[in-house]
Motif scaffolding. Structure first.
Motif, mmCIF file in Angstrom:
data_model
loop_
_atom_site.group_PDB
_atom_site.id
_atom_site.type_symbol
_atom_site.label_atom_id
_atom_site.label_comp_id
_atom_site.label_asym_id
_atom_site.label_seq_id
_atom_site.Cartn_x
_atom_site.Cartn_y
_atom_site.Cartn_z
ATOM 1 N N ARG A 12 0.796 -1.233 0.000
ATOM 2 C CA ARG A 12 0.000 0.000 0.000
ATOM 3 C C ARG A 12 0.819 1.268 0.000
ATOM 4 O O ARG A 12 0.530 2.207 -0.717
ATOM 5 N N ARG A 13 1.816 1.351 0.896
ATOM 6 C CA ARG A 13 2.676 2.529 0.937
ATOM 7 C C ARG A 13 1.883 3.827 1.007
ATOM 8 O O ARG A 13 2.083 4.741 0.224
ATOM 9 N N MET A 14 0.966 3.862 1.964
ATOM 10 C CA MET A 14 0.244 5.113 2.200
ATOM 11 C C MET A 14 1.194 6.183 2.702
ATOM 12 O O MET A 14 2.170 5.882 3.391
ATOM 13 N N PHE A 15 0.900 7.429 2.391
ATOM 14 C CA PHE A 15 1.553 8.535 3.107
ATOM 15 C C PHE A 15 0.769 8.671 4.399
ATOM 16 O O PHE A 15 -0.282 9.311 4.445
ATOM 17 N N ALA A 16 1.290 8.024 5.435
ATOM 18 C CA ALA A 16 0.466 7.780 6.617
ATOM 19 C C ALA A 16 0.030 9.057 7.322
ATOM 20 O O ALA A 16 -1.049 9.113 7.897
ATOM 21 N N ASN A 17 0.867 10.096 7.279
ATOM 22 C CA ASN A 17 0.512 11.323 7.987
ATOM 23 C C ASN A 17 -0.304 12.282 7.130
ATOM 24 O O ASN A 17 -0.661 13.365 7.572
ATOM 25 N N LEU A 18 -0.567 11.883 5.891
ATOM 26 C CA LEU A 18 -1.409 12.708 5.038
ATOM 27 C C LEU A 18 -2.834 12.153 5.084
ATOM 28 O O LEU A 18 -3.035 10.958 5.310
ATOM 29 N N THR A 19 -3.795 13.021 4.863
ATOM 30 C CA THR A 19 -5.171 12.521 4.821
ATOM 31 C C THR A 19 -5.370 11.754 3.516
ATOM 32 O O THR A 19 -4.558 11.816 2.592
ATOM 33 N N GLN A 75 -7.595 0.050 -0.743
ATOM 34 C CA GLN A 75 -8.572 0.712 -1.593
ATOM 35 C C GLN A 75 -8.083 2.110 -1.996
ATOM 36 O O GLN A 75 -8.162 2.506 -3.151
ATOM 37 N N VAL A 76 -7.549 2.832 -0.986
ATOM 38 C CA VAL A 76 -7.055 4.182 -1.252
ATOM 39 C C VAL A 76 -5.853 4.117 -2.201
ATOM 40 O O VAL A 76 -5.725 4.947 -3.103
ATOM 41 N N ALA A 77 -5.001 3.115 -1.985
ATOM 42 C CA ALA A 77 -3.817 2.998 -2.837
ATOM 43 C C ALA A 77 -4.233 2.821 -4.297
ATOM 44 O O ALA A 77 -3.650 3.414 -5.201
ATOM 45 N N VAL A 78 -5.267 2.011 -4.522
ATOM 46 C CA VAL A 78 -5.750 1.811 -5.888
ATOM 47 C C VAL A 78 -6.329 3.120 -6.431
ATOM 48 O O VAL A 78 -6.034 3.538 -7.552
ATOM 49 N N ALA A 79 -7.110 3.790 -5.587
ATOM 50 C CA ALA A 79 -7.705 5.054 -6.024
ATOM 51 C C ALA A 79 -6.624 6.069 -6.339
ATOM 52 O O ALA A 79 -6.702 6.825 -7.302
ATOM 53 N N ARG A 80 -5.572 6.079 -5.517
ATOM 54 C CA ARG A 80 -4.477 7.028 -5.713
ATOM 55 C C ARG A 80 -3.774 6.771 -7.044
ATOM 56 O O ARG A 80 -3.287 7.680 -7.699
ATOM 57 N N GLY A 81 -3.738 5.483 -7.413
ATOM 58 C CA GLY A 81 -3.167 5.158 -8.709
ATOM 59 C C GLY A 81 -4.099 5.557 -9.841
ATOM 60 O O GLY A 81 -3.684 6.124 -10.842
ATOM 61 N N ILE A 126 -6.360 7.855 -9.968
ATOM 62 C CA ILE A 126 -6.649 9.268 -10.140
ATOM 63 C C ILE A 126 -5.681 9.911 -11.131
ATOM 64 O O ILE A 126 -5.970 10.953 -11.711
ATOM 65 N N ALA A 127 -4.538 9.258 -11.339
ATOM 66 C CA ALA A 127 -3.576 9.786 -12.311
ATOM 67 C C ALA A 127 -4.034 9.498 -13.740
ATOM 68 O O ALA A 127 -3.307 9.783 -14.686
ATOM 69 N N ASN A 128 -5.195 8.895 -13.853
ATOM 70 C CA ASN A 128 -5.784 8.680 -15.166
ATOM 71 C C ASN A 128 -4.916 7.788 -16.043
ATOM 72 O O ASN A 128 -4.583 8.137 -17.173
ATOM 73 N N PRO A 129 -4.544 6.609 -15.528
ATOM 74 C CA PRO A 129 -3.605 5.758 -16.274
ATOM 75 C C PRO A 129 -4.264 5.009 -17.416
ATOM 76 O O PRO A 129 -5.472 4.770 -17.391
ATOM 77 N N SER A 130 -3.441 4.661 -18.385
ATOM 78 C CA SER A 130 -3.901 3.726 -19.416
ATOM 79 C C SER A 130 -3.661 2.299 -18.951
ATOM 80 O O SER A 130 -4.349 1.384 -19.345
ATOM 81 N N LEU A 131 -2.605 2.157 -18.130
ATOM 82 C CA LEU A 131 -2.313 0.831 -17.579
ATOM 83 C C LEU A 131 -2.016 1.005 -16.094
ATOM 84 O O LEU A 131 -1.142 1.777 -15.704
ATOM 85 N N LEU A 132 -2.778 0.272 -15.281
ATOM 86 C CA LEU A 132 -2.538 0.299 -13.843
ATOM 87 C C LEU A 132 -1.791 -0.979 -13.483
ATOM 88 O O LEU A 132 -2.160 -2.064 -13.930
ATOM 89 N N MET A 133 -0.720 -0.846 -12.704
ATOM 90 C CA MET A 133 0.019 -2.032 -12.277
ATOM 91 C C MET A 133 -0.139 -2.154 -10.769
ATOM 92 O O MET A 133 0.190 -1.226 -10.024
ATOM 93 N N VAL A 134 -0.667 -3.288 -10.323
ATOM 94 C CA VAL A 134 -0.931 -3.454 -8.896
ATOM 95 C C VAL A 134 -0.073 -4.589 -8.370
ATOM 96 O O VAL A 134 -0.065 -5.684 -8.929
ATOM 97 N N ASP A 135 0.663 -4.306 -7.290
ATOM 98 C CA ASP A 135 1.559 -5.301 -6.703
ATOM 99 C C ASP A 135 0.938 -5.855 -5.426
ATOM 100 O O ASP A 135 0.723 -5.110 -4.469
ATOM 101 N N GLU A 136 0.636 -7.147 -5.417
ATOM 102 C CA GLU A 136 0.144 -7.838 -4.220
ATOM 103 C C GLU A 136 -1.051 -7.142 -3.587
ATOM 104 O O GLU A 136 -0.998 -6.680 -2.442
ATOM 105 N N LEU A 137 -2.103 -7.101 -4.331
ATOM 106 C CA LEU A 137 -3.345 -6.522 -3.808
ATOM 107 C C LEU A 137 -3.804 -7.249 -2.551
ATOM 108 O O LEU A 137 -4.364 -6.654 -1.635
ATOM 109 N N SER A 138 -3.535 -8.546 -2.473
ATOM 110 C CA SER A 138 -4.101 -9.355 -1.393
ATOM 111 C C SER A 138 -3.212 -9.384 -0.152
ATOM 112 O O SER A 138 -3.562 -10.003 0.836
ATOM 113 N N LEU A 139 -2.074 -8.694 -0.202
ATOM 114 C CA LEU A 139 -1.096 -8.821 0.874
ATOM 115 C C LEU A 139 -1.682 -8.452 2.232
ATOM 116 O O LEU A 139 -2.125 -7.334 2.456
ATOM 117 N N GLY A 140 -1.695 -9.424 3.113
ATOM 118 C CA GLY A 140 -2.090 -9.172 4.490
ATOM 119 C C GLY A 140 -3.556 -8.807 4.673
ATOM 120 O O GLY A 140 -3.925 -8.225 5.682
#
Lengths: 240, 417, 292, 633
Positions: A97-104, A153-159, A161-175
């Protein structure tokens, strides 16, 4: 639901990789891998830990040096520079996920938009939130305080929102719990299909990949092998 | 461009040596080559040839003290250049080399070691700590050390062979200044603030003795490192203690910072701020808060403003250090050195020293230094301390005090005519 | 008692200066992992540039300062590209020592160019006697320092909170790899951060010089106290740097009036050791998790 | 990482450098000033070598080295002057006092990361100068006016005799330091530099090693101080300020960190260039800073590294040179190799036979975990975990990513402290036991990313598994081969044996570990675990990143090792095939809880387990921990 006007183009040739070689120092991780993801296609990459799945995505994102006969997106070579790759519409949702934890959550989305050089943040935000409405109540909260599933969920949304043509998701199911995995997988895939965004989805959990993806490849010994998705035993054998 | 160097020969020799050392280190091979400097012909004395007299100084040219120190050797250089332009001293040109010691005693000593075998005499420079570090070595080698700015008693008391200074010690100056203050304003309480210049403890204790024996009292003292940025806390202490006098022995810009802090905190003492010659510097003038001028009295080694007749006054006028007392001291000291060399019949180190020790009321730099006297047992030359006040961008003498090492001397000061 | 209150108040003023320097250091530390030992020298350099514009070019102070701020910002960016960026993979210690080398170089250049006649009296922006509260005098310069510190803190807070650049900076500071992965221009941001810290330095230099007098080594003794303030505040916390520095300023000043100048230094060192031994993460810092 | 990797086997080149400087200094006709500068440079080189041990080999930092030079110089001189002690006694006491102060300061600062250590040592340096100038110590140390130091007996204060003394000390220091760095102690320091957590798991008392390094660094500074006091004849506080500390650091950077010999070259350059050649203070300061920056940016390996590169280039250009050096290397290798009995002799080796494990018969489990809970802040990583591992068995731990498997291993090896529950290793609880003590009980672990020391060769890496903690070997290690030959031979034999056991080819054993491929690195790590009385081997994902073939061969190795030495193995893996191949029993973790336990094939057949681990879609609503994932950031 309507697709926003500035949605990604569905023409072009998508991602094309031929004979990709990657190593860390002396240790070669990928030995001549070839892979294609057509525009709008949803491709799963399975493989055990250490098989090079994350490495593959990092290489595409331009984080790691590599050699390849061909590594293009829509026919144009991908540079070894994350900024340029994101600019081409190839966006990476990293492992853990790599959230920016201190950001909303809202700010996390904004960072995604800044990096993706989205001109109209409002519109991009509306589009993504319309498709992933579960995020709306969390917008004002610090991302670090969310549960793992919410963060994913937020990590996917954050990806997205950049309006990608190709989204690459690493280990969606992790933990994540099975129910969380199920719901997030479903919403991510549905959103990508709705937006016409291609999805390159790397996961250890082959069954969840098999359930959602158009096509499945297995990463083993540094190369990608196609997998017959109808053969349950073949799926099970991945880890043997 | 301030200092001319004479180093090309050494540079080449050292270059060869270093290259060789490195080469040896890297591949443990190679053969020894020529290096080092060959000394000059057969001359009676070290550093003196038929046409040259080699003088040297180790000076604080870098670091916090540089600004207040460097002008003295720069001015000396200007004077020596002038002498050389006029034909030198008895046909001999003065070659003056200044090395930087950064006010680091070890570096000063290293510089001096390099000088002993090649220079005739050391020209005094800034710094009590450096003087204290090098005087024994010089004394042992019989090398004259002429007129350092030094506040460490042991360097000159008792008189060490070869070490001669003009300026009174800071401890004697604080004592004199307290005496002066009490004469002018009546006795009162004193608060002493010092930078560790020379023997600052005796600077404090002598001020205290004089104050207490003069009917005043001693409130407290504070010690601040040279270059302290913020003197506000000490100003606050003084404000709280509310003394009649503040006695200080501090470097030029530290004095200014301290006085400014006193002004900012409304902490100026009732009667006066009394300082030593260490404060009498261009760096004080350039940065003190003029609101304090009429409360500040400093002891000065030289007459200020200097007599316009004096060569040094003319030499320095208009240059970078016009009005800088330190430069004046440097130039006037150079005058004294040249004078001593002129007066010495056969130029050896011993003869030079004998010449200076024989001076009695010698007017070596009229209009800057008061007449100086030395003897075999007294190696401090000046017997008069001028009391000066900052007046705009220069200092002005307002009184003359007889200075004596005799504790009980009780001659009173006279206002300047 | 009045004495100690006065000392504490003057300590706050000094602490705010430490704090602004500390703020710049922490900002760089967070975004690049490098402790910038050149921050103090950058501050002095900025003050010298403003001073040279006034004395050599004859500009009024209020015109010289903005020019100096812009120049130092550009210089900060240049420093980033010339000294920090090349071979950045050499590791954080290498780059930290580079900042030390940079500091020595700038110091040497300033000594060479301006050292001979330093220190210089520095023009003040504000004139006047300041105000007196009970027995405590607040000089005009102190009031200015407090005012500028407050304005800068508000501006920076707004910058981080509301602007794209500020948001990018926070993202980069928190998760540099992820931020890059999302397409943030890390190089540009780092360069901008260097520029910003050089500007902050110049502000501090200009504020400090009237009382400390302008000299190449003006900031030397400040840096130690600043670093102590940062460790006390918690290394990675921007408000912590300010808080820690103000505490250091107060404590050292009170210790000086109570004992001596040496005691001031000693007490600050004791604080440093105690914090390191008892609360290594500092007052507002977070404990770093050990990664295997 | 820190300024580059440390170099190996620096003894010969470093001695050549020190000897070369000595010969040059004595043979060349130097003028007084250059002779003084050279002597001073060598003195500072000794302090810089000390700093190299701390920075280049241990990965710590100190910006206060000059302060320790000052303490050594002042303490020794004050004892000579005020107490009139004979010089040797004064030196011993003075250097000892410096060591004691270093110990005190070190005990606080070594716990901190670079930022803190840098700040604290910098501050300490400032404080020492302030204290030396101050009132309190003035009667003893002379305050700002300094202290005149009497000449040393026999050597005087300058000239060739003094130079001989200084060079002799330098050569001894180089010999001792190189010996130490190439010994077990040195290897342990390097592991601390490359990864503290791994060092702790290997059985090294990390803080203690850092302290050792810090004290050694300061002791050399003190020795330099003693020599310096003699040559300057006068001590003043100004010369030992922050600036001089930075100078010493610069000697290290310019000469090359992690080399021992490099700092000597650095000291020569840094001292002679500004001090002698460029006498203008301003120019030399600018040149000095510029040189330092250029080295940091363009040549972080320093002069030594440059020399080494030039040497390699020469070998390439003139192949005969290469043959010569290879022959020497082979000769060196022969001199310590092949003493088949040594292994059994001292260190253990083949002594670990199954029948020497009484607990196996007594039925004492190798590992018992009861009700274990591990928390990070509010996040519960493991809760209520029970695991029991039979002595002599192979026990697999599986579970999805993030299930807490590595956390479990960390808890067992003592890197994490459980908030609840108990862990017993061979019957004895590990509650409150430090990682290195747990290691001493025979618990060895490997890491998912191989935790080897990249700048040591393969053999040396494996030796780290054997008594790497100093345990009194420090003094022997200082003396080098003379004292440690027997022990080194035993270590070597043991390491060779372990490398044989894991199947690392002999030709690969003298390579630097960073030049191995991933599967070899993993084997090296296992070999490091095998030596030194391993009884319980914890393997964290040994299969990750390996090809199927490599995995098979690793499995065979493990089975072989297990069978031959009766080790108990606890292994995390994602490869069911691998686990079925080697494991006797298996525990499945999910969300930090145990969801299955038993014989592998049987456990895997359970539908719930299959669903969780392989993600096979199941009606898993009743799976434990089915709340939305709780893993925090």
């Amino acid at each position: 639901m309507t697709i926003a006007q500035d949605g990604p183009a569905t023409t072009g040739r998508g991602l094309e990789i031929e004979n990709l070689v990657v190593g860390y120092g002396k240790a070669i991780v990928l030995h001549g891998l070839s892979l294609r993801v057509a525009p709008g296609e949803i491709v799963g990459v399975a493989g055990p830990n250490g098989a090079g799945k994350s490495t593959l995505l990092k290489v595409i994102s331009g984080l790691l040096p590599r050699t390849a006969d061909r590594m293009t997106f829509d026919g144009v070579p991908l540079k070894r520079d994350p900024v340029a790759v994101v600019g081409r519409g190839v966006v990476h949702v990293p492992e853990g996920r790599r959230m920016f934890a201190n950001l909303t959550v809202e700010e996390n989305l904004k960072v995604g938009a800044i990096g993706g050089r989205v001109r109209d943040y409002r519109a991009a935000r509306e589009r993504v939130l319309a498709l992933l409405p579960t995020i709306v109540p969390m917008l004002g909260r610090k991302a670090g305080l969310l549960s793992g599933g919410q963060q994913q969920q937020v990590a996917v949304a954050r990806g997205l929102i950049a309006n990608p043509s190709l989204l690459m998701v690493d280990e969606l199911s992790l933990g994540l719990s099975p129910s969380a995995v199920a719901s997030i997988s479903a919403s991510t895939v549905a959103t990508c299909r709705e937006l016409g965004t291609g999805l390159l989805w790397v996961d250890q959990n082959i069954t969840i990949l098999a359930k959602h993806c158009d096509r499945l490849v297995l990463l083993r010994d540094g190369v990608a092998e196609p997998v017959d998705m109808s053969d349950r035993d073949a799926l099970g054998s991945v880890y043997f | 461009m301030r200092i001319a160097f004479n180093r090309s020969a050494k540079l080449a020799g050292a270059g060869a040596a270093v290259a060789l050392a490195l080469a040896l280190g890297a591949c443990s091979g190679g053969s020894p080559g020529a290096g080092g400097e060959t000394s000059g012909g057969a001359v009676a004395e070290v550093g003196v040839t038929a046409d040259t007299i080699r003088l040297a100084a180790s000076q604080t040219l870098s670091g916090p003290g540089a600004a207040s120190c460097a002008p003295s050797t720069d001015a000396a250089q200007l004077y020596f250049d002038k002498v050389n332009d006029e034909g030198g001293v008895d046909g001999r040109k003065i070659d003056f080399e200044v090395l930087d010691d950064g006010y680091d005693p070890q570096r000063a000593l290293a510089n001096v070691r390099g000088f002993i075998d090649s220079k005739f005499a050391m020209v005094g420079a800034c710094g009590s700590a450096t003087a204290a570090a090098i005087y024994r070595t010089l004394s042992d080698a019989g090398m004259p050390f002429l007129f350092p700015t030094n506040g460490v008693a042991e360097v000159v008391k008792p008189a060490s062979p070869g070490i001669l200074q003009l300026l009174p010690l800071y401890e004697d100056q604080t004592a004199s200044m307290v005496r002066y203050g009490f004469e002018e304003f009546g006795s009162g309480s004193i608060f002493v603030v010092v930078n560790p210049l020379g023997e600052y403890e005796s600077a404090i204790s002598r001020a205290r003795e004089v104050a207490e024996s003069g009917g005043g009292s001693f409130v407290d003292s504070a010690v601040a490192q040279l270059g302290t940025t913020d003197y506000t806390p000490i100003a606050l202490q003084i404000k709280e203690a509310d003394p009649d006098f503040v006695v200080m022995s501090m470097g030029g810009s530290d004095s200014a910072k301290f006085v400014n802090a006193l002004v900012d905190q409304n902490a100026l003492p009732r009667s006066a701020v009394l300082g030593t010659s260490a404060s009498v510097a261009g760096s004080f003038l350039s940065s003190y808060n003029t609101a304090a001028s009429d409360k500040v009295y400093f002891g000065s080694a030289i007459q200020l403003p200097p007599s316009a007749e004096n060569e040094c006054t003319q030499l320095l006028a208009g240059g970078d250090f016009a009005n800088d007392p330190i430069a004046l001291i440097g130039c006037a000291s150079a005058q004294a050195i040249v004078e001593a060399i002129r007066q010495t019949p056969e130029l050896t180190r011993a003869n030079l020293l004998a010449t200076i020790e024989s001076w009695d009321e010698e007017d070596i730099s009229p209009g800057i230094f008061a007449p100086v006297s030395f003897s075999a047992t007294d190696h401090i030359g000046l017997k008069t301390l001028y009391v000066v006040q900052p007046q705009g961008t220069e200092f002005g003498v307002i009184a003359e005090c007889p200075y004596s090492e005799d504790e009980n001397a009780d001659a009173s000061c006279t206002p300047a005519g | 008692m009045g004495l100690y209150i006065s000392a504490a108040i003057s300590g706050i003023a000094v602490g705010l200066l430490y704090g602004m320097i500390g703020f710049a250091i922490v900002m760089l530390y967070k975004s690049t992992g490098v402790a910038n030992f050149a921050q103090g020298t950058l501050a002095t350099l900025g003050a010298f540039v403003a001073w040279a514009l006034v004395t050599d070019a004859g500009l009024p102070l209020l015109a010289a300062i903005p020019i100096a701020l812009i120049a130092s910002g550009m210089f900060g960016v240049i420093v980033y590209f010339v000294v920090i960026r090349p071979r950045a993979s050499a590791g954080n210690l290498n780059i930290t020592v580079r900042t030390l080398g940079l500091s020595l170089l700038l110091l040497a250049v300033m000594e060479w160019r301006w050292g001979a006649l330093a220190p210089y009296r520095y023009p003040t922006i504000v004139q006047g006697d300041g105000i007196q509260i009970a027995s405590v005098v607040l000089p005009a310069q102190t009031l200015l320092i407090a005012g500028v510190a407050a304005v800068i803190m508000v501006l920076l807070w707004a910058l981080f909170r509301y602007t794209r650049a500020g948001l990018s900076f926070r993202a980069l500071a928190e998760q540099p790899d992820t931020a890059r992965l999302l397409g943030l221009r890390a190089t540009r941001l780092s360069a901008a951060t260097w520029g910003l810290s050089a500007i902050l330095g110049t502000i501090v230099g200009v504020l400090l010089a009237p009382s400390a007098f302008l000299a190449p080594s003006m900031m030397e003794s400040y840096l130690l106290f600043t670093f102590t303030g940062i460790v006390l505040g918690g290394l990675t916390s921007l408000p912590g740097a300010l808080l820690g520095s103000v505490i250091v300023g107060i404590v050292s000043n009170v210790a000086i009036v109570a004992f001596s100048l040496e005691a001031g230094v000693l007490v600050v060192f004791a604080i440093l050791l105690i914090v390191m031994a008892v609360r290594p993460q500092g007052l507002l810092g977070k404990q770093e998790a050990v990664r295997l | 990482m820190i300024i580059g990797d440390a170099k190996n086997r620096t003894l010969v080149p470093s001695l050549v450098i020190a000897g070369g400087v000595t010969v040059a200094g004595l043979a060349l006709p130097l003028d007084t000033s250059l002779e003084y500068t050279l002597t001073a440079a060598i003195v500072w080189a000794i302090a810089a070598i000390g700093l190299d041990v701390l920075v280049g080999f241990t990965g710590q930092v100190s910006f206060g080295q000059a302060a320790f030079v000052a303490i050594g110089a002042y303490a020794t001189s004050a004892l000579r002057i005020h107490l009139g002690l004979p010089t040797p006694i004064a030196v011993i006491l003075g250097v000892g006092a410096t060591g004691a102060i270093a110990l005190l300061l070190g005990s606080v600062v070594v716990r901190y990361r670079i930022f803190g250590i840098a700040t604290a040592t910098l501050f300490f340096g400032y404080l020492v100068v302030t204290a030396l100038m101050g009132d309190v110590l003035r009667p003893v140390f002379g305050g700002a006016n300094g202290l005149a130091v009497p000449e040393f007996e026999l050597v005087g204060s300058h000239g060739k005799p003094y130079l001989i003394l200084v060079c002799a000390v330098l050569i001894v220091v180089v010999y001792l330091t190189c010996s130490l760095m190439d010994s077990q102690t040195g290897r342990a320091l390097r592991l601390v530099k490359s990864n503290e957590a791994v060092a702790a798991a290997v059985g090294i008392r990390v803080s203690r090693m850092k302290m050792l390094s810090f004290v050694y660094c300061c002791i050399l500074a003190a020795i330099a101080g003693v020599l310096y006091s003699g040559i300057v004849g006068y001590l003043g506080p100004e010369g030992f300020g922050i600036k001089q500390s930075v100078n010493i650091f610069a000697m290290l950077v310019v000469g090359g960190a992690g080399t021992v010999g490099g700092p000597i070259l650095g000291a020569l350059l840094v001292t002679i260039l500004p001090g002698y050649l460029l006498r203008d203070g301003h120019i030399s300061a600018i040149v000095f800073a510029a040189v330092l920056l250029l080295f940091l940016i363009l040549l972080p390996e320093g002069i030594y590294g440059l020399g080494q590169r030039v040497g390699q280039w020469l070998v390439r250009v003139f192949p005969p040179l290469g043959r010569l050096s290879r022959r020497r290397a082979r000769a060196a290798a022969r001199s310590v190799r092949h003493d088949p009995d040594a292994a059994t002799g001292t260190v253990g080796g083949a002594s670990r036979a199954v029948d020497e494990r009484p607990e196996a018969e007594a039925g004492i489990p190798a590992l018992e975990i009861d009700g274990l809970e591990v928390k990070f802040g509010d996040f519960i990583a493991l809760s209520d975990v029970d695991v029991r591992i039979r002595a002599g068995s192979v026990h697999a731990i599986i579970g999805p990513n993030g299930a807490g498997k590595t956390t479990l291993l960390n808890a067992v090896s003592g890197l994490y402290v459980p908030s609840r529950g108990d862990i017993r290793v061979f019957g004895a609880s590990t509650r409150g036991v430090a990682p290195h003590r747990i290691r001493q009980r025979g618990v060895v672990r490997t890491f998912q990313t191989p935790a080897i020391v990249p700048d040591l060769d393969v053999l040396d890496n494996v030796k780290l598994g054997l008594d790497a903690d100093e345990k009194g070997s420090f003094w022997a290690d200082l003396l080098g081969r003379v004292a440690t030959r027997r022990r080194e031979r035993a270590l070597e034999a043991e390491a060779q044996w372990a490398l044989d056991a894991v199947g690392i080819d002999e030709s690969r054993r003298s390579l630097l570990a960073k030049n191995l491929d991933l599967s070899e690195q993993k084997r090296v790590e296992i070999a490091r675990g095998l030596v030194g009385h391993a009884r319980l081997l914890l393997l964290d994902e040994p299969t990750a990143g390996l090809s199927v073939k490599q995995m098979e061969s690793l499995g065979a190795t493990l089975k072989d090792v297990h069978a031959r030495f009766g080790l108990t193995i606890m292994v995390i893996s994602h490869h069911i095939g691998f686990i079925l191949d080697i494991a006797d029993e298996m525990t499945v973790l999910d969300y930090g809880r145990v969801i299955g336990n038993g014989e592998p094939a049987e456990v895997l057949a359970r539908p719930l387990i299959a669903a969780t681990f392989m993600g096979v879609e199941a009606e898993a609503a009743d799976a434990p921990g089915a709340t939305v994932g709780t893993e925090g950031a």
